[in-house]
Design a protein around this motif. Structure first.
Motif, PDB file in Angstrom:
ATOM      1  N   TYR A 175       0.831  -1.203   0.000  1.00  0.00           N
ATOM      2  CA  TYR A 175       0.000   0.000   0.000  1.00  0.00           C
ATOM      3  C   TYR A 175       0.868   1.256   0.000  1.00  0.00           C
ATOM      4  O   TYR A 175       0.574   2.226  -0.711  1.00  0.00           O
ATOM      5  CB  TYR A 175      -0.898   0.022   1.234  1.00  0.00           C
ATOM      6  CG  TYR A 175      -2.128  -0.849   1.187  1.00  0.00           C
ATOM      7  CD1 TYR A 175      -3.391  -0.289   0.996  1.00  0.00           C
ATOM      8  CD2 TYR A 175      -2.050  -2.221   1.365  1.00  0.00           C
ATOM      9  CE1 TYR A 175      -4.535  -1.073   0.977  1.00  0.00           C
ATOM     10  CE2 TYR A 175      -3.180  -3.017   1.348  1.00  0.00           C
ATOM     11  CZ  TYR A 175      -4.427  -2.438   1.161  1.00  0.00           C
ATOM     12  OH  TYR A 175      -5.554  -3.217   1.144  1.00  0.00           O
ATOM     13  N   ALA A 200      -5.365  -4.586   4.074  1.00  0.00           N
ATOM     14  CA  ALA A 200      -4.041  -4.421   4.679  1.00  0.00           C
ATOM     15  C   ALA A 200      -4.005  -5.005   6.084  1.00  0.00           C
ATOM     16  O   ALA A 200      -2.929  -5.281   6.619  1.00  0.00           O
ATOM     17  CB  ALA A 200      -3.657  -2.941   4.728  1.00  0.00           C
ATOM     18  N   ILE A 206      -8.296   4.516  -1.664  1.00  0.00           N
ATOM     19  CA  ILE A 206      -7.828   3.192  -1.251  1.00  0.00           C
ATOM     20  C   ILE A 206      -9.057   2.337  -0.996  1.00  0.00           C
ATOM     21  O   ILE A 206      -9.783   2.555  -0.024  1.00  0.00           O
ATOM     22  CB  ILE A 206      -6.951   3.274   0.010  1.00  0.00           C
ATOM     23  CG1 ILE A 206      -5.761   4.215  -0.219  1.00  0.00           C
ATOM     24  CG2 ILE A 206      -6.461   1.887   0.414  1.00  0.00           C
ATOM     25  CD1 ILE A 206      -4.941   4.474   1.026  1.00  0.00           C
TER      26      ILE A 206
END
Length: 230
Positions: free
Chosen positions: A75, A98, A92
């Motif tokens: 990321y 994540a 995002i």
């Protein structure tokens, strides 16, 4: 001479988090907000949802980078690439991967614990927590507007209809990310399956406690004007 100076409001970049269950409209809402914030500039989407954002490419103008592994460092590199290429807004979609996706923070901890003699995850967090923090810092310090979506855990509640029947309804719960992640943002919006956004945290007074079904460009325009005042 005093070390302090008079506080003044300055123009700033957006830090928006939108969370909700699958189907609540997080991606679509994020793209509306991104279009307003870009004001003619370029929009980048970091897509972890297997191309789902591109389904809206006929309605919005943006470039996409699809991720297939979700280590927080991936990321960070994607965000740095967007900054280097001059994007005004980075979406995002979603930040939850994540945390619990393939290669994400939880998997990193589990793998590190499995390799250790103690099999204890406590020490594994010593390496993962700083990486998680670097991801947060990368978003907060970015010169781009940042909009992050997060999936929320869901549960069913039983409600009584106007006909007196009891029916289950799926509701959103806490976002899937490290506890407290949502409070790193300037604005936090919770969405439900009626595509209603409830602003549960806002440093922008105009949006504080706002509620709207299918938030449109006008809704986000007020926030854009606030960002650019000062």
């Amino acid at each position: 001479m005093s070390a302090f100076q008079k506080a003044t409001k300055k123009r700033s970049k957006a830090r928006i988090a939108i969370d909700g269950p699958s189907g609540s409209g997080k991606t679509y809402t994020a793209l509306i907000a991104a279009t307003v914030l870009a004001n003619g500039g370029k929009i980048a989407v970091i897509d972890t949802e297997r191309g789902s954002a591109s389904l809206y490419s006929d309605k919005f103008n943006f470039d996409v980078l699809e991720l297939h592994t979700f280590n927080p460092s991936v990321y960070i590199h994607a965000l740095e690439a967007a900054e280097a290429e001059g994007y005004e807004v980075v979406v995002i979609d979603s930040l939850s991967h994540a945390w619990e996706g393939e290669g994400g923070a939880l998997e990193m901890v589990d793998n590190a614990a499995a390799k250790s003699q103690s099999k204890n995850t406590y020490f594994a967090w010593r390496d993962v927590t700083p990486l998680q923090r670097r991801l947060v810092d990368a978003m907060l310090q970015s010169p781009c507007h940042i909009i992050a979506t997060m999936r929320s855990k869901t549960e069913y509640v039983i409600e009584t209809t106007s006909q007196g029947k009891q029916m289950p309804r799926k509701v959103g719960m806490a976002p899937i990310q490290r506890a407290g992640m949502e409070y790193e943002f300037t604005v936090l919006g919770d969405m439900d399956l009626d595509h209603r956004i409830v602003i549960s945290k806002s440093r922008c007074e105009i949006l504080a406690d706002a509620v709207q079904v299918k938030p449109d460009a006008k809704f986000w325009g007020k926030f854009y004007d606030w960002l650019n005042s000062g």
